[in-house]
Design an enzyme around this catalytic site. Structure first.
Site, PDB file in Angstrom:
ATOM      1  CD  GLU A 105      73.633  14.954  57.607  1.00  0.00           C
ATOM      2  OE1 GLU A 105      74.858  14.928  57.336  1.00  0.00           O
ATOM      3  OE2 GLU A 105      72.785  15.390  56.825  1.00  0.00           O
ATOM      4  CG  HIS A 150      71.580  19.876  56.218  1.00  0.00           C
ATOM      5  ND1 HIS A 150      71.918  20.799  55.248  1.00  0.00           N
ATOM      6  CD2 HIS A 150      72.658  19.057  56.296  1.00  0.00           C
ATOM      7  CE1 HIS A 150      73.103  20.529  54.765  1.00  0.00           C
ATOM      8  NE2 HIS A 150      73.577  19.480  55.389  1.00  0.00           N
TER       9      HIS A 150
END
Length: 997
Positions: free
Chosen positions: A79, A76
């Site tokens: 990202e 995450h």
């Protein structure tokens, strides 16, 4: 490939090689009038799927298998950090900058449990290749510098208060996940996966657990990128009418030619299956102010088929629809009829996204000891169905629902091209066959034949649910000390770290903070990024014209290509509703399709709706008229849709619902009330920013007052009050009130209609719809049709604008500030639209997200009612954000922005205006605009004004509305009680009036 008549990609056939890619398959998808291409990059092994279709809204995505081995949130945070500058575009935030320089209809990035995706859609060819270049460079050649990692992931900073200097955690993802894990549904889903997949990557929270995020190092992040974001682990996808050869050339030239193949080691093994069922108990945080009684959840969950087994996934999807899809579904009905809980548990349903799919069902708002009772109900229903058979009507209805929703072309929640990717992506990423998922009709036909040949589905129930030992009894209980304990743990950890730091360590932390602040404040040269100019913006607006049906139809007609689907939209004016019944209207709309009618009980009605329609729904709406001085409008919106062959049945269903509604079944009414309240409660953390904006806006005008009553915290409080006592007398009163609402709303003079579909469908309406109001059996009513859509009796709350803090179970805040400006028809409106984007682009994003650590900070101008709002989402701050709102006004008045900044904001405004819709939804929007008297001429004039906007207009408008003291401001914050109290200590005389949600 010529035999497939792909005019966009002539000559591309199986075996063709181009730009390093080899075409493995080229197959016609007759169901969606498209051609499917599957390709592989021979040097690196990168996979590519292209769906060629006559659609101007072209889509692209690159996805990677990302398989975390812990809950530090590495996938995450990566990202986020990938989008903070790259080799060719070394600017701080090229992703956010491209939002300002594009006409995209969709731009985002997602982190799932085992993959990360970077998708976009745009109707503009130049824009497509601009975005493609930026996305490719970001994904494969990011800078991943340490300051960006600290900004997006986590960092330590020093803070000083009455107790002296202390350490605090900051970071966008850190605060995002603190907010996510304040929500019971997020905790439920994450905990269930942790329990059901104890031996694979799915046991870890891929988004990141705030307790573990601070242990992630920058070096680990860089190494994770090196292995996972390699072409050998990449899945490219494109969709639309642009020639795919151009895409392949760009990808080969910009990325793939520089890489060699590797083994990324990202295969996800199957979860070893259990030999016996298990039980798991988890907790979620609940505010000490809330009553913990009946706040638990209990469900039964199974590991089911491998995601690559397309037929089995289809079977399980069908079983979900049969077992849980509507009020007549046996498992849903048995659970709800038990009276143990108010609604199905948060994780209920079939989840086809992981390597091993899962199925779960249960209840929320149950007693803490209800788990065994829930399990007994579930297993009893499964046993009964397997032994005695499934109602064939339920099977027919479920098959119809699946066929309808596969056939319908929509852009919600994603553009259609990306919806196709989301449908087959999970299987594809795990080496399944994406074509099998897209060739839905052939598999559905085989399934029909298997169902007809014997007890096929009953055997599957036994296989997946009764004889499957990989079963979990899952419990989720409230813990009113959990948030406090976590806060104390974090405080203790930080204090311990602080004690062990040397003066040099502390200085490094301060230096990092200063360097990050300098980076965030630095005015960058964004000229390295591609952009569009004003000339690239289409000067026209998208319109849908009414047609002459050449037959007597009581409404507007729109002839558009809808792939055989017929839409009916209608509106019933709300002016006749007395003040005492106004707050009840949203629940009336929720319940009227679910309560049954005088002719059929609710189960029979649910089956009938699912058998013949793609849905029939009512909703309370508040709008502002585009003429008549912005008068408030209120109405009940009806939306329904069906396959062309089922038009007559659909109209018969609608006629029965509005002409024979019946709320006399008190047991069912009680169920619906509790279910409705549970839905409102679960929305608070997900939509906290919208709720805060609604609270702040409610004293400005009748529209905003009514919006708060119908959609805001006020509606949740109303639902709580109604459900506080549900004895026979209270339910009888409610039945009378709901009946009174229906009689005031469903009046013939109140009705406005729209018929949407292809020529044959519109023609067929004439056979049974003449004088539709009469067919519905509605009374004439005593109402002036010209005033039928005015607002009902509801006064704007009296008193000065408010500064309020509303507390709930949340470790993060949602901060909103609102003030009145002017509406669309005013000369300043275009400049206000541009200013709203400029403030987000140039100030709020930096101050609230990058510096403050919130997930988002934005400004919003609503040209319909003229309100201007600031807001933040999942925000660790309150006071700092309110200061940022003041700073935003000061900034825009200063005029410290360039013509390029204005042009970028203009692109964003026009991107919103020009976002393409499929034909059916586009016609629905055209009808909605007609209801509020917003003509295409008005829309066209507004866009013309936007395209001619200049710096002087922006500066003058900013001075008129944003100079301090010019406008009365209202503030509302949704947060935890402790955060609000701490904020009030700092705010002093400007403190917030605290109220409990």
């Amino acid at each position: 490939m010529n035999h497939l008549k792909d005019t966009f990609n002539p000559g591309l056939d199986a075996g063709t090689e181009y730009a390093g890619f080899k075409v493995l398959r080229a197959v016609e998808l007759t169901e969606i009038q498209a051609i499917f291409y599957e390709m592989v990059h021979e040097k690196t092994g990168a996979s590519y799927v292209h769906v060629s279709r006559d659609d101007e809204e072209n889509s692209f995505s690159v996805a990677f298998k990302t398989v975390p081995e812990d809950a530090t949130g590495v996938a995450h945070i990566l990202e986020h950090t990938v989008l903070c500058g790259s080799r060719k575009y070394p600017v701080r935030d090229p992703f956010f900058s491209m939002l300002k320089r594009s006409l995209s209809s969709f731009m985002n990035a997602f982190t799932a449990s085992d993959w990360t995706m970077y998708p976009f859609s745009t109707p503009n060819r130049k824009d497509f290749y601009n975005l493609l270049g930026v996305y490719l460079d970001a994904a494969f050649f990011p800078r991943l510098d340490e300051l960006s990692f600290k900004q997006e992931g986590h960092r330590l900073e020093t803070a000083t208060d009455a107790g002296g200097e202390r350490l605090v955690y900051k970071g966008v993802v850190y605060n995002e996940m603190k907010g996510a894990l304040s929500s019971p549904d997020q905790v439920c889903n994450r905990s269930l996966m942790n329990a059901l997949y104890p031996d694979t990557t799915y046991r870890h929270n891929s988004g990141g657990d705030p307790a573990e995020i601070p242990s992630l190092t920058h070096a680990t992040l860089v190494a994770f990128h090196r292995r996972h974001y390699h072409p050998s682990n990449a899945f490219f996808y494109s969709y639309g009418n642009l020639p795919v050869k151009e895409h392949l050339s760009v990808i080969q030239d910009k990325v793939l030619k520089t890489f060699e193949a590797i083994d990324p080691r990202t295969d996800v093994p199957a979860q070893p299956r259990w030999k016996a069922p298990r039980r798991a108990v988890y907790s979620y945080p609940l505010s000490p102010e809330e009553n913990p009684k009946k706040k638990s959840q209990a469900c039964v969950a199974w590991l089911t088929a491998d995601i690559r087994e397309a037929t089995e996934v289809l079977v399980l999807s069908l079983l979900q629809e049969i077992l849980l899809g509507n009020a007549a579904s046996p498992l849903r009905k048995a659970l709800m009829d038990s009276g143990l809980g108010s609604a199905l548990s948060d994780a209920t349903g079939f989840d086809p996204d992981n390597r091993d799919t899962l199925f779960s069902c249960g209840l929320k708002d149950v007693e803490s000891d209800a788990a065994e009772k829930v399990e007994a109900i579930v297993m009893e229903v499964m046993e009964h169905l397997s032994r005695d058979g499934i109602d064939p009507e339920l099977v027919t209805a479920a098959v119809h629902q699946m066929e309808f929703h596969r056939k319908e072309v929509t852009n919600s929640p994603y553009p259609y091209g990306l919806k196709l990717l989301m449908a087959f992506g999970g299987s594809w990423f795990h080496k399944g066959d994406p074509l099998r998922v897209l060739q839905f009709d052939s598999d559905m036909q085989k399934l029909r034949e298997q169902i007809a040949s014997g007890p096929f589905l009953e055997q599957k129930i036994r296989e997946y649910f009764l004889d499957n030992p990989h079963r979990l009894l899952f419990e989720l209980h409230p813990d009113q000390t959990m948030a406090g304990k976590e806060e104390a743990r974090v405080t203790g950890v930080l204090a311990d770290i602080h004690r062990k730091l040397s003066p040099a360590d502390l200085e490094r932390i301060r230096a990092d903070a200063a360097a990050l602040e300098k980076l965030q404040a630095h005015k960058e040269d964004l000229s390295v990024l591609p952009t569009l100019a004003r000339e690239d913006i289409p000067p026209t607006i998208r319109t849908v014209s009414e047609c002459d049906p050449k037959m007597p139809l009581a409404g507007r007609c729109y002839e558009v290509p809808t792939a055989g689907i017929f839409y009916y939209s209608a509106a019933f004016g709300g002016a006749a509703l007395p003040a005492g019944l106004v707050p009840l209207l949203p629940f009336f709309c929720y319940a009227v399709t679910k309560a049954g009618t005088a002719r059929r009980n609710y189960m029979e009605m649910a089956k009938r709706i699912d058998t013949y329609t793609g849905g029939v729904g009512f909703g309370a709406r508040v709008r502002t008229r585009a003429d008549r001085d912005g008068r408030c409008m209120s109405y009940v919106q009806l939306e329904s849709k069906c396959l062309g062959r089922n038009q007559e049945e659909m109209f018969d269903i609608i006629a029965e619902l509005v002409g024979e509604f019946d709320f006399s079944n008190h047991e069912r009414l009680k169920q619906l009330l509790l279910e409705y309240r549970a839905g409102l409660e679960s929305m608070v953390i997900h939509n906290g920013h919208r709720l805060a904006m609604s609270l702040a806006a409610r004293r400005f005008m009748p529209q905003t007052a009514l919006q708060e009553v119908w959609y805001g915290i006020s509606q949740l409080q109303y639902a709580k009050n109604v459900t506080r006592q549900l004895d026979a007398a209270a339910l009888s009163r409610l039945t009378e009130e709901l009946t009174a609402v229906g009689k005031r709303i469903f009046i013939r003079g109140n009705l406005r209609s729209a018929y949407i579909g292809e020529a044959a469908a519109l023609k067929a309406c004439g056979g049974f719809d003449t004088g539709f109001g009469h067919v519905l059996g509605m009374p004439e009513g005593e109402i002036d049709p010209a005033a039928a859509f005015d607002a009902p009796e509801l006064a704007v709350p009296e008193g000065p604008l408010t500064r309020e803090g509303w507390f709930t179970s949340s470790s993060v805040s949602f901060v909103a500030q609102c003030f009145q400006t002017v509406r669309r028809d005013h000369p300043d409106a275009p400049a206000l639209s541009v200013i709203s984007k400029m403030l987000r682009n140039l100030y709020l994003h930096r101050e609230i997200r990058e510096k403050g650590g919130a997930y988002g900070g934005f400004s919003l101008y609503n040209p319909e009612d003229g309100l201007f709002s600031f807001a933040s989402y999942r925000d660790p701050q309150i006071v700092g954000t309110l200061e940022a709102f003041r700073g935003a006004s000061t900034f825009i008045v200063s005029g410290e922005f360039s013509d390029e900044d204005i042009n970028e904001a203009l692109l964003q405004v026009c991107s919103d205006i020009d976002r393409p819709d499929p034909p059916g939804p586009a016609a629905r929007k055209a009808f909605a605009r007609r209801l509020i008297s917003l003509t295409d001429e008005m829309r066209s004039r507004y866009k013309e004004s936007l395209l001619s906007i200049n710096r002087k207009q922006v500066v003058d408008t900013a001075e008129r509305y944003f100079t301090p003291g010019r406008s009365e401001q209202a503030v509302a914050v949704v947060s935890g009680k402790e955060q609000l109290e701490v904020a009030n200590e700092v705010l002093g005389g400007e403190g917030l009036v605290l109220k409990g949600i």
